[in-house]
Design a protein around this motif. Structure first.
Motif, mmCIF file in Angstrom:
data_model
loop_
_atom_site.group_PDB
_atom_site.id
_atom_site.type_symbol
_atom_site.label_atom_id
_atom_site.label_comp_id
_atom_site.label_asym_id
_atom_site.label_seq_id
_atom_site.Cartn_x
_atom_site.Cartn_y
_atom_site.Cartn_z
ATOM 1 N N THR A 13 3.544 45.581 -34.871
ATOM 2 C CA THR A 13 2.840 44.781 -35.859
ATOM 3 C C THR A 13 1.380 45.221 -35.918
ATOM 4 O O THR A 13 1.014 46.293 -35.430
ATOM 5 C CB THR A 13 2.956 43.279 -35.538
ATOM 6 N N TYR A 14 0.555 44.403 -36.507
ATOM 7 C CA TYR A 14 -0.884 44.665 -36.592
ATOM 8 C C TYR A 14 -1.599 43.329 -36.580
ATOM 9 O O TYR A 14 -0.983 42.280 -36.797
ATOM 10 C CB TYR A 14 -1.232 45.466 -37.851
ATOM 11 N N ALA A 15 -2.900 43.344 -36.306
ATOM 12 C CA ALA A 15 -3.624 42.078 -36.153
ATOM 13 C C ALA A 15 -5.077 42.244 -36.562
ATOM 14 O O ALA A 15 -5.642 43.339 -36.510
ATOM 15 C CB ALA A 15 -3.542 41.594 -34.707
ATOM 16 N N CYS A 16 -5.665 41.131 -36.933
ATOM 17 C CA CYS A 16 -7.107 41.068 -37.153
ATOM 18 C C CYS A 16 -7.541 39.620 -36.972
ATOM 19 O O CYS A 16 -6.987 38.717 -37.613
ATOM 20 C CB CYS A 16 -7.481 41.561 -38.550
ATOM 21 N N VAL A 17 -8.484 39.399 -36.076
ATOM 22 C CA VAL A 17 -9.006 38.061 -35.828
ATOM 23 C C VAL A 17 -10.072 37.761 -36.887
ATOM 24 O O VAL A 17 -11.084 38.467 -36.984
ATOM 25 C CB VAL A 17 -9.606 37.951 -34.421
ATOM 26 N N LEU A 18 -9.840 36.713 -37.659
ATOM 27 C CA LEU A 18 -10.778 36.362 -38.728
ATOM 28 C C LEU A 18 -12.052 35.748 -38.164
ATOM 29 O O LEU A 18 -12.023 35.000 -37.184
ATOM 30 C CB LEU A 18 -10.126 35.377 -39.697
ATOM 31 N N GLU A 19 -13.135 36.065 -38.811
ATOM 32 C CA GLU A 19 -14.401 35.415 -38.502
ATOM 33 C C GLU A 19 -14.460 34.084 -39.246
ATOM 34 O O GLU A 19 -13.702 33.871 -40.204
ATOM 35 C CB GLU A 19 -15.555 36.332 -38.913
ATOM 36 N N ALA A 79 -9.165 47.227 -41.426
ATOM 37 C CA ALA A 79 -8.487 47.223 -40.127
ATOM 38 C C ALA A 79 -6.975 47.309 -40.242
ATOM 39 O O ALA A 79 -6.318 48.009 -39.455
ATOM 40 C CB ALA A 79 -8.879 45.979 -39.339
ATOM 41 N N VAL A 80 -6.389 46.598 -41.201
ATOM 42 C CA VAL A 80 -4.925 46.468 -41.245
ATOM 43 C C VAL A 80 -4.287 47.159 -42.439
ATOM 44 O O VAL A 80 -3.052 47.265 -42.503
ATOM 45 C CB VAL A 80 -4.512 44.978 -41.233
ATOM 46 N N GLY A 81 -5.085 47.641 -43.372
ATOM 47 C CA GLY A 81 -4.546 48.213 -44.598
ATOM 48 C C GLY A 81 -3.513 49.304 -44.409
ATOM 49 O O GLY A 81 -2.441 49.280 -45.042
ATOM 50 N N PRO A 82 -3.762 50.301 -43.546
ATOM 51 C CA PRO A 82 -2.784 51.376 -43.400
ATOM 52 C C PRO A 82 -1.411 50.906 -42.941
ATOM 53 O O PRO A 82 -0.380 51.367 -43.434
ATOM 54 C CB PRO A 82 -3.435 52.297 -42.354
#
Length: 363
Positions: free
Chosen positions: A217-223, A236-239
């Motif tokens: 999977t993929y992840a990004c912690v939102l501000e 960060a997650v687009g690709p």
């Protein structure tokens, strides 16, 4: 829950593996795709020689491009450098073969491939035919394991990328774990486990309690106050999100199959399909343009397709720390034991450090 990272391997940037160990990740998977990235085994050798704790392996190795004894030899060589902390992720080669305009390995040949792999990686002798089926079989084994060329004294776990019933049965027969996508439902995960148990039973094996289940999977912690589709998140997650569009396109291009297209993404899919139909490359070679940047970077013209619906449909772990932890708890309750994250190359260090500090440290 174990936390892993799938690394887009670039030989000049092998130090990322060292940094992942320092960040506290449990394991690192080197993606294997010969037309896209550096050689996975070369990069893993550098990683193995410069780390001491993190588990290392392929994510996932491409069966059709190497003979089974060669794959066994390559990963057993890495195991000599990092004994007991090496694994082999292996699959039929969806992307690596499609990017050459070829089909992945067929299920029957893949099963035979796994049979040979398992025997060799456990230090055994196995009957082997070069093409898997048609030729006369001969017995093969590693001749010099005691001389330090390879390590099969510490068996290398085999984690099989499998979704279809035949591949799942092969995973149950010869694998030590399974790799899947993160957006699978509880029902599908449980059904897959049942099919793998059937595969194990067919060869007189009991699927072990330690059978490993991992999801890519993929992840990004939102501000605070940040949108799921902010420029930072897409960077960060687009690709990885776009790779699902590539997968849908391949199935559609092969035989018109759109059954895997998420319902909430139908309009997006139609827009993406229209986009590919205007590509400059002729249809017979368009797979090269479709897979440009695959999981590594996002071509500027594809940014508009990274929507909240696509992120949700593909199981992306994008949200506040509390939201991501809740998603992980749910997946762990469904039977997943590991997630492995694949961020964009340019954002990998910042993205993975942020996740380690804000999610793993609290999990």
């Amino acid at each position: 829950m174990k936390f892993g990272v799938t690394v887009v391997p670039r030989a000049s940037d092998w130090r990322l593996f060292v940094e992942l160990e320092a960040m506290g990740y449990d394991c690192a998977w080197a993606a294997d795709s010969q037309m896209l990235y550096s050689d996975a085994y070369a990069v893993l050798a550098l990683a193995a020689a410069n780390t001491s704790r993190i588990r290392l392996g392929t994510g996932v190795a491409v069966a059709p491009v190497r003979l089974a004894p060669v794959t066994a030899h390559s990963i057993a060589t890495i195991n000599q450098l990092a004994p007991g902390r090496v694994f082999l992720g292996i699959g039929t080669g969806h992307t690596a073969m499609r990017v050459m305009g070829k089909d992945p390995m067929r299920a029957g040949s893949f099963r035979e491939y796994l049979r040979v792999l398992r025997a060799l990686l456990h230090g055994g002798e196995v009957d082997y035919a070069l093409d898997g089926e048609g030729q006369e079989h001969s017995d093969i084994r590693f001749l010099h394991p005691a001389q330090g060329f390879i390590d099969v004294a510490h068996p290398v776990p085999i984690y099989v990328a499998a979704d279809g019933p035949l591949a799942l049965k092969a995973a149950g027969a010869y694998g030590d774990g399974r790799v899947c996508s993160h957006n699978q439902t509880r029902a599908r995960l449980q059904k897959s486990l049942e099919v793998m148990r059937e595969g194990a039973d067919a060869v007189g094996r009991t699927l072990p309690d330690a059978f490993h289940t991992a999801a890519l999977t993929y992840a990004c912690v939102l501000e605070p106050g940040e949108s799921m589709t902010s420029d930072r998140v897409i960077d960060a997650v687009g690709p990885m999100a776009a790779a699902t569009l590539h997968y849908w396109w391949e199935l559609y291009h092969k035989d018109g199959d759109t059954s895997t297209v998420a319902g909430r993404c139908r309009d997006l899919w139609e827009a993406y399909l229209a986009f590919t139909e205007k590509m400059e490359m002729p249809l017979a070679k368009r797979y090269q343009q479709v897979h440009l940047g695959h999981c590594a970077f996002l071509p500027a013209e594809e940014r508009r397709f990274i929507t909240e619906d696509l992120i949700r449909a593909t199981g992306g772990l994008v949200g506040t720390p509390d939201e991501i932890i809740a998603m992980l708890r749910e997946r762990e309750a469904m039977g997943l034991q590991e997630i492995t994250l694949l961020p964009a190359m340019a954002e990998a260090r910042r993205n993975l450090s942020d996740f380690a500090d804000k999610v793993i440290a609290r999990y």
